[in-house]
Design an enzyme around this catalytic site. Structure first.
Site, PDB file in Angstrom:
ATOM      1  N   ASP A 299      -7.785  -9.595 -19.146  1.00 46.61           N
ATOM      2  CA  ASP A 299      -7.879 -10.800 -19.967  1.00 46.61           C
ATOM      3  C   ASP A 299      -6.481 -11.178 -20.439  1.00 46.61           C
ATOM      4  O   ASP A 299      -5.882 -10.487 -21.253  1.00 46.61           O
ATOM      5  CB  ASP A 299      -8.801 -10.529 -21.167  1.00 46.61           C
ATOM      6  CG  ASP A 299      -8.962 -11.730 -22.081  1.00 46.61           C
ATOM      7  OD1 ASP A 299      -8.319 -12.775 -21.834  1.00 46.61           O
ATOM      8  OD2 ASP A 299      -9.715 -11.628 -23.066  1.00 46.61           O
TER       9      ASP A 299
ATOM     10  N   HIS B 282       0.822  -1.206   0.000  1.00 44.89           N
ATOM     11  CA  HIS B 282       0.000   0.000   0.000  1.00 44.89           C
ATOM     12  C   HIS B 282       0.861   1.264   0.000  1.00 44.89           C
ATOM     13  O   HIS B 282       0.353   2.364  -0.250  1.00 44.89           O
ATOM     14  CB  HIS B 282      -0.913  -0.007   1.233  1.00 44.89           C
ATOM     15  CG  HIS B 282      -2.282   0.532   0.968  1.00 44.89           C
ATOM     16  ND1 HIS B 282      -2.522   1.587   0.100  1.00 44.89           N
ATOM     17  CD2 HIS B 282      -3.501   0.180   1.473  1.00 44.89           C
ATOM     18  CE1 HIS B 282      -3.821   1.847   0.080  1.00 44.89           C
ATOM     19  NE2 HIS B 282      -4.431   1.016   0.886  1.00 44.89           N
TER      20      HIS B 282
END
Length: 433
Positions: free
Chosen positions: A372, A152
């Protein structure tokens, strides 16, 4: 039901092109410095992968190519100020799941989802640990799970989504043709400062917590929005108001609560990229967010109304406008950046013994479902349980009806009452099992 994922191999992936000497020190921005010292976890599940190619090698090769542009992901954090980009590498774990993916999709074990990640995401990161970890799990049915943990301190949910899109495009051999290459100039926009005080970015709870998923499809969201006549709430506003109200109803009947609604506040993470003037590209790497704080302090015996909660939330989010971002960039930027984080703490200290803080983060607009790699879009994208109470993460569903999954973490006692609240359940899809 036990679903075991067995690690097969662990290795380090380095960028396909060595990082140039003048880029070896990457300064993180002020907003990165103030980010929590955890990892951002996300798991993408794919129904099937081609059987005629080596999927593992394809993912490693394309990851290596992607890391050439996302080179800070290969480094190591130094003193909460910079990343040493000496191509130390990212962690890559390969695993086997000895069960079909359908068991995860139809009846997910929320706690068990962490085994699809390379390591526990909410452990405190150190300077010796990787910035990026990946775990690829192969199911016996041909399905694939790709779990990532990104520090983070260099990335928010938006940045993680952009990384996954870039990695998928590299797998397809189309590079960053659709503009998903990272922008690495956040530290020029928000220069780092000396931050020598602890930030209230989230406290790991000692209480027994439970994370559960509540699913809202398009029909349920339409019915919920109808509860706000004349206001036209967004799906995030409507779901947030409903969860806030339900949580307050639970808080009212807690032992020792005297049957009254406690003062409370909601914080909502706001992506400030599009709110800057001019807007910052979505591909800007880092923690480009601020917490909007919506307080509800003057409570009486009357039940809080959905529309009132939604209006409070909307006002707090709309304050995060171009003027706010401009002030954030000026000389008082450290005080401004800490303002919302400190205001929640101040509300708690001035409200008396009972005060409920609910922290929301919406990932609904991040393009996770567009990742994808060559075998279609993900069947499901999820996060995992959170070891902090009263935290809600809103995920998209990737479906045409633009549904929402609310991942709600409460104490075990609160969750028993929360998940039985009929005014919530009338809008929620029933469990799959």
């Amino acid at each position: 039901m036990a679903m075991k994922v067995e690690t097969v191999s662990t290795e380090t992936i380095r960028p396909s092109s060595p990082t140039k000497s003048n880029l070896k020190t990457f300064k993180i921005s002020l907003l990165d410095q103030l980010a929590p010292p955890f990892y951002v976890p996300v798991v993408l599940f794919y129904s099937s992968a081609p059987s005629d190619i080596n999927v593992s090698e394809k993912l490693k090769t394309s990851l290596s190519q992607t890391l050439s542009s996302f080179y800070p992901f290969c480094g190591r954090l130094k003193e909460n100020a910079s990343i040493d980009c000496s191509d130390q590498g990212a962690l890559f774990v390969e695993a086997r799941a000895r069960f079909p993916l359908s068991r995860v999709l139809t009846d997910p074990d929320i706690l068990g989802l962490q085994q699809f990640l390379p390591f526990p995401p909410y452990k405190l990161s150190s300077e010796e640990e990787v910035v990026l970890g990946v775990k690829v799990s192969f199911f016996e049915c041909g399905g694939v799970g790709i779990g990532v943990c990104v520090s983070h301190k260099i990335a928010d949910g938006c940045s993680v989504a952009q990384f996954l899109i870039s990695w998928a495009e590299a797998g397809l051999g189309i590079g960053s043709s659709s503009g998903f290459g990272p922008r690495l100039d956040a530290s020029m926009i928000f220069p780092p400062k000396v931050v020598n005080f602890p930030m209230p970015a989230g406290v790991i709870s000692d209480e027994k917590l439970v994370t559960k998923r509540f699913r809202f499809n398009g029909k349920g969201l339409a019915q919920l929005k109808a509860e706000f006549p004349g206001l036209k709430p967004t799906r995030v506003e409507a779901v947030t108001a409903l969860i806030w109200k339900t949580a307050l109803e639970v808080a009212k009947i807690k032992p020792g609560g005297s049957g009254i609604y406690p003062p409370s506040a909601v914080t909502h993470i706001v992506n400030i990229r599009s709110r800057a003037s001019p807007p910052l590209p979505e591909q800007t790497l880092g923690n480009l967010w601020q917490s909007a704080v919506a307080p509800l302090m003057d409570m009486d015996k009357q039940a809080p109304q959905l529309h009132d909660l939604m209006v409070l939330l909307r006002k707090s989010i709309r304050r995060m406008n171009g003027d706010f971002v401009r002030e954030l960039r000026e000389e008082n930027r450290l005080a401004k950046a800490c303002e919302s984080l400190m205001s929640a703490r101040k509300l708690a200290s001035t409200s008396g013994v009972r005060f409920e803080l609910y922290r929301f983060s919406s990932w609904t607009r991040f393009p996770f479902y567009e990742a994808d790699f060559g075998w279609g879009r993900p069947a499901w994208v999820c996060t995992t349980s959170v070891p902090m109470k009263n935290v809600v993460i809103l995920m998209g569903t990737g479906l045409e009806d633009e549904g929402i999954e609310a991942w709600v973490t409460l104490t075990e006692a609160d969750m028993v009452k929360f998940e039985a609240y009929e005014a919530l359940l009338q809008f929620v899809m029933p469990p799959s099992h």
